[in-house]
Each structure stands twice: as C-alpha cells, then as structure tokens.
Write a protein that holds these residues in place. Structure first.
Motif, PDB file in Angstrom:
ATOM      1  N   LEU A  60      42.319 124.164  50.116  1.00 34.82           N
ATOM      2  CA  LEU A  60      42.077 122.710  49.716  1.00 34.82           C
ATOM      3  C   LEU A  60      42.687 121.685  50.643  1.00 34.82           C
ATOM      4  O   LEU A  60      43.987 121.987  50.886  1.00 34.82           O
ATOM      5  CB  LEU A  60      42.438 122.488  48.276  1.00 34.82           C
ATOM      6  CG  LEU A  60      42.032 123.600  47.046  1.00 34.82           C
ATOM      7  CD1 LEU A  60      42.804 123.417  46.007  1.00 34.82           C
ATOM      8  CD2 LEU A  60      40.495 123.217  46.871  1.00 34.82           C
ATOM      9  N   GLN A  61      41.946 120.828  50.991  1.00 38.79           N
ATOM     10  CA  GLN A  61      42.847 119.675  51.544  1.00 38.79           C
ATOM     11  C   GLN A  61      43.652 118.878  50.678  1.00 38.79           C
ATOM     12  O   GLN A  61      43.376 118.581  49.877  1.00 38.79           O
ATOM     13  CB  GLN A  61      41.781 118.696  52.322  1.00 38.79           C
ATOM     14  CG  GLN A  61      40.752 119.393  53.243  1.00 38.79           C
ATOM     15  CD  GLN A  61      40.268 118.459  54.063  1.00 38.79           C
ATOM     16  OE1 GLN A  61      40.457 117.297  54.395  1.00 38.79           O
ATOM     17  NE2 GLN A  61      38.892 118.898  54.444  1.00 38.79           N
ATOM     18  N   TYR A  62      45.036 118.689  51.288  1.00 35.53           N
ATOM     19  CA  TYR A  62      46.053 117.856  50.452  1.00 35.53           C
ATOM     20  C   TYR A  62      46.690 117.073  51.357  1.00 35.53           C
ATOM     21  O   TYR A  62      47.853 116.940  51.257  1.00 35.53           O
ATOM     22  CB  TYR A  62      46.820 119.178  49.661  1.00 35.53           C
ATOM     23  CG  TYR A  62      47.708 118.548  48.807  1.00 35.53           C
ATOM     24  CD1 TYR A  62      47.192 118.436  47.353  1.00 35.53           C
ATOM     25  CD2 TYR A  62      48.990 118.491  49.145  1.00 35.53           C
ATOM     26  CE1 TYR A  62      48.251 117.930  46.415  1.00 35.53           C
ATOM     27  CE2 TYR A  62      50.031 118.022  48.000  1.00 35.53           C
ATOM     28  CZ  TYR A  62      49.445 117.972  46.805  1.00 35.53           C
ATOM     29  OH  TYR A  62      50.441 117.218  45.697  1.00 35.53           O
ATOM     30  N   THR A  64      45.454 113.575  52.225  1.00 34.44           N
ATOM     31  CA  THR A  64      45.617 112.254  52.038  1.00 34.44           C
ATOM     32  C   THR A  64      46.025 111.627  50.546  1.00 34.44           C
ATOM     33  O   THR A  64      45.736 112.660  49.796  1.00 34.44           O
ATOM     34  CB  THR A  64      44.300 111.395  52.389  1.00 34.44           C
ATOM     35  OG1 THR A  64      43.498 112.187  51.568  1.00 34.44           O
ATOM     36  CG2 THR A  64      43.624 111.969  53.778  1.00 34.44           C
ATOM     37  N   GLU A  66      44.085 110.492  48.876  1.00 35.64           N
ATOM     38  CA  GLU A  66      42.817 110.607  48.089  1.00 35.64           C
ATOM     39  C   GLU A  66      42.691 112.122  47.676  1.00 35.64           C
ATOM     40  O   GLU A  66      42.245 112.439  46.620  1.00 35.64           O
ATOM     41  CB  GLU A  66      41.512 110.200  48.798  1.00 35.64           C
ATOM     42  CG  GLU A  66      40.300 110.309  48.124  1.00 35.64           C
ATOM     43  CD  GLU A  66      39.049 109.770  49.150  1.00 35.64           C
ATOM     44  OE1 GLU A  66      37.957 110.067  49.024  1.00 35.64           O
ATOM     45  OE2 GLU A  66      39.244 108.711  49.516  1.00 35.64           O
ATOM     46  N   ASP A  67      42.902 112.975  48.605  1.00 35.70           N
ATOM     47  CA  ASP A  67      42.832 114.416  48.416  1.00 35.70           C
ATOM     48  C   ASP A  67      43.874 114.635  47.312  1.00 35.70           C
ATOM     49  O   ASP A  67      43.566 115.591  46.141  1.00 35.70           O
ATOM     50  CB  ASP A  67      43.477 115.150  49.595  1.00 35.70           C
ATOM     51  CG  ASP A  67      42.588 115.126  50.740  1.00 35.70           C
ATOM     52  OD1 ASP A  67      41.113 114.778  50.579  1.00 35.70           O
ATOM     53  OD2 ASP A  67      42.994 115.466  51.853  1.00 35.70           O
ATOM     54  N   LYS A  68      45.086 114.163  47.282  1.00 31.33           N
ATOM     55  CA  LYS A  68      46.002 114.522  45.951  1.00 31.33           C
ATOM     56  C   LYS A  68      45.463 113.852  44.999  1.00 31.33           C
ATOM     57  O   LYS A  68      45.548 114.715  43.614  1.00 31.33           O
ATOM     58  CB  LYS A  68      47.255 113.993  46.431  1.00 31.33           C
ATOM     59  CG  LYS A  68      47.979 114.647  47.736  1.00 31.33           C
ATOM     60  CD  LYS A  68      49.228 113.992  47.965  1.00 31.33           C
ATOM     61  CE  LYS A  68      49.605 114.454  49.414  1.00 31.33           C
ATOM     62  NZ  LYS A  68      50.747 113.894  49.994  1.00 31.33           N
ATOM     63  N   ASP A  70      42.436 113.225  43.919  1.00 26.80           N
ATOM     64  CA  ASP A  70      41.244 114.118  43.512  1.00 26.80           C
ATOM     65  C   ASP A  70      41.773 115.357  42.779  1.00 26.80           C
ATOM     66  O   ASP A  70      41.323 115.860  41.727  1.00 26.80           O
ATOM     67  CB  ASP A  70      40.434 114.342  44.691  1.00 26.80           C
ATOM     68  CG  ASP A  70      39.374 115.009  44.219  1.00 26.80           C
ATOM     69  OD1 ASP A  70      38.489 114.575  43.004  1.00 26.80           O
ATOM     70  OD2 ASP A  70      38.725 115.899  44.994  1.00 26.80           O
ATOM     71  N   LYS A 179      34.925 117.493  54.811  1.00 25.02           N
ATOM     72  CA  LYS A 179      34.894 117.499  53.270  1.00 25.02           C
ATOM     73  C   LYS A 179      33.688 117.848  52.677  1.00 25.02           C
ATOM     74  O   LYS A 179      33.758 118.360  51.550  1.00 25.02           O
ATOM     75  CB  LYS A 179      34.829 115.833  52.937  1.00 25.02           C
ATOM     76  CG  LYS A 179      36.392 115.212  53.065  1.00 25.02           C
ATOM     77  CD  LYS A 179      37.303 115.676  51.728  1.00 25.02           C
ATOM     78  CE  LYS A 179      38.274 114.867  51.598  1.00 25.02           C
ATOM     79  NZ  LYS A 179      39.225 115.182  50.725  1.00 25.02           N
ATOM     80  N   GLN A 182      34.262 121.232  51.278  1.00 28.73           N
ATOM     81  CA  GLN A 182      34.988 121.548  50.059  1.00 28.73           C
ATOM     82  C   GLN A 182      34.003 121.535  48.921  1.00 28.73           C
ATOM     83  O   GLN A 182      32.812 120.722  48.983  1.00 28.73           O
ATOM     84  CB  GLN A 182      35.842 120.264  49.862  1.00 28.73           C
ATOM     85  CG  GLN A 182      36.999 120.481  50.831  1.00 28.73           C
ATOM     86  CD  GLN A 182      37.864 121.420  50.702  1.00 28.73           C
ATOM     87  OE1 GLN A 182      38.473 121.844  49.756  1.00 28.73           O
ATOM     88  NE2 GLN A 182      38.096 122.060  51.852  1.00 28.73           N
TER      89      GLN A 182
END
Length: 185
Positions: A60-62, A64, A66-68, A70, A179, A182
């Motif tokens: 998982l991207q974490y 930005t 926004e990532d967090k 989300d 993205k 994902q």
C-alpha cells in the motif's frame, strides 16, 4: 488455415483470500494487539492484512497525506491515532517492513509468505516494491516463498541468504507502479 491461439489468463498478483490462523502461537504480535487494543486492534490488524492481500503485489502507498487519509477512511470506525499506533507496533515487531515504510510503502514479507499455497498454483510470484532515485515505486525483485512460516519479517532478511531466484532475468523488470495498480476499495 492456422488456428488463432488464445491469449492466456494474465498473471494475478492479488489475493481474494489469505490464511487466517485459528491458533496464534507463532504470531505473538496478534495476541499482544488483542491485549493492548482489544477487538478494535484485532480488527484493524486484519483489515490491514485484507488491504495488503487485495492490493497488486501486496503493498500500500502511504507517502502522501491523501494516501494516509484514504487508508484511515477505509479502516473506519477506528480512530486515526489507534491505526498509527498499531502500524508502529507492527513495524517494531517486524511484521511490516520498516525500511519500506520509511519510503512511504506498507509491505509485509511476513504476510506475503503466508500466500505461498495460492501462488504455487499460479506459476508466478509477486514482486517486491521499492522506490527509485526519483521517488517512483518500482518492482525489481521476485518474492521467494519459504516453507518456514515465520522466516521473513523484513525485505532485508528475505535477501540475507544467497537466493538464486533473485538472479533471474525477471528481476530486471523496472515497472513504474501507479495509483491504478492499487485496489479501488
């Protein structure tokens, strides 16, 4: 006339299911989560594992805000503070890879190794994400499954042993992951 060959099914790098052990003898982190954060912590842990399972190549991207946000939104009704505490705890217990987390990637070799049975029927292995010098997420190394259930806790321990599978041409793949790789959930 020759017959047209049908293209095979594309390789799948996500899991619709993952093993959920009924006995956590080798998974003390789960018992500790239950003790400290009760059922809310247990649910956050398994929701994170579900997100990793459904994500392409299980990360998982974490990086930005926004990532967090989300991720926190997907783990509701849990509080952001508790989610962060559990993620930090999983890093200290080496369930999540610390080096990748510091790069803004949530990844668990421990979890991916539990998917060995699933991938044995697929004839493919997931690739391990990393960031290049421009900050793009790339995948270069093939995850090599171990028969030892609790062997891998970090990407570094995964590659400490001499591993012939990571010297193949497949590992020269440098695909930018976006993205769109994902899950939408």
């Amino acid at each position: 006339m020759g017959e047209k060959k049908k293209a095979g099914r594309p390789a799948s790098y996500s899991a619709e299911y993952f093993p959920h052990m009924t006995n956590h003898d080798g998974e003390t982190h789960i018992r500790h989560i239950l003790k400290k954060w009760k059922l809310a912590g247990y649910s956050i842990y398994y929701m994170i594992m579900e997100k990793l399972g459904s994500a392409q190549h299980h990360y998982l991207q974490y990086s930005t805000e926004e990532d967090k946000l989300d991720l926190y939104d997907q783990l509701r009704p849990a509080e952001e503070k508790v989610i962060i505490e559990i993620i930090d705890y999983l890093i200290t217990k080496q369930v999540l890879d610390k080096n990748l987390f510091e790069q803004g990637i949530i990844y668990s070799p421990f979890f991916v190794n539990t998917l060995s049975t699933l991938y044995s029927s697929r004839n493919c292995n997931p690739l391990i994400p990393e960031k290049d010098n421009k900050g793009n997420i790339i995948k270069r190394k093939v995850f090599v499954f171990s028969t030892e259930k609790y062997l891998y806790s970090t990407v570094n321990t995964l590659f400490q042993e001499e591993n012939p599978a990571n010297r193949t041409e497949d590992n020269n793949i440098e695909t930018n992951l976006t993205k769109s790789d994902q899950p939408n959930s």
